[in-house]
Design an enzyme around this catalytic site. Structure first.
Site, PDB file in Angstrom:
ATOM      1  N   SER A  55      -4.601   3.069 -16.998  1.00  0.00           N
ATOM      2  CA  SER A  55      -3.548   2.762 -16.032  1.00  0.00           C
ATOM      3  C   SER A  55      -3.249   3.881 -15.034  1.00  0.00           C
ATOM      4  CB  SER A  55      -2.239   2.385 -16.739  1.00  0.00           C
ATOM      5  OG  SER A  55      -1.656   3.528 -17.315  1.00  0.00           O
ATOM      6  N   TYR A  57      -4.065  -1.037 -13.752  1.00  0.00           N
ATOM      7  CA  TYR A  57      -2.749  -1.657 -13.707  1.00  0.00           C
ATOM      8  C   TYR A  57      -1.687  -0.559 -13.647  1.00  0.00           C
ATOM      9  CZ  TYR A  57      -2.635  -0.444 -18.645  1.00  0.00           C
ATOM     10  OH  TYR A  57      -2.671   0.254 -19.823  1.00  0.00           O
ATOM     11  N   LYS A  65       0.843  -1.195   0.000  1.00  0.00           N
ATOM     12  CA  LYS A  65       0.000   0.000   0.000  1.00  0.00           C
ATOM     13  C   LYS A  65       0.878   1.246   0.000  1.00  0.00           C
ATOM     14  CE  LYS A  65      -2.495   1.001   3.739  1.00  0.00           C
ATOM     15  NZ  LYS A  65      -3.627   1.155   4.685  1.00  0.00           N
TER      16      LYS A  65
END
Length: 127
Positions: free
Chosen positions: A25, A58, A9
């Protein structure tokens, strides 16, 4: 049984760019990716602390040391420069693997520099 757990994270990242005309993305400074173990093309969830938006996309590697956090494509409609976000990556593992797993969490400052690197313990009450 295989379960899905957070493995990385980036907490309190600040959006530096939002590029509507790029093909999807999120672009992230490669130093930040390395610090928590996020890989290029990895599936991530991003939450926007300013408006509650939550997306999946992504990762594309950004220039090392640049501090870049750029939401690309349609996500740029939900994330603006200056928004504070949380970027989370997940991994799949067995319950036994999860008992030993410690996610890497980087808490960032407003310049997307790491203020603190944490290794969280997973609560084992359900395992």
């Amino acid at each position: 049984m295989i379960r899905t757990f957070m493995h990385a994270k980036l907490h309190k990242a600040t959006v530096t760019e939002a590029n509507l005309h790029y093909v999807g993305s999120i672009t992230i400074d490669e130093n930040l990716m390395d610090a928590v173990g996020i890989m290029e093309n990895e599936h991530v969830h991003i939450t926007n602390n300013h408006n509650g938006a939550r997306i999946e996309t992504y990762v594309i590697k950004g220039e090392r040391g640049s501090g870049v956090v750029c939401l690309n494509g349609a996500a740029a409609r939900h994330f603006q420069v200056g928004d504070v976000v949380i970027i989370m990556a997940y991994g799949q593992m067995t319950a036994e693997e999860a008992k030993q797993h410690r996610p890497k969490v980087a808490v960032l400052n407003e310049r997307n520099e790491i203020d603190q690197l944490l290794y969280e313990e997973i609560a084992h009450t359900i395992l």
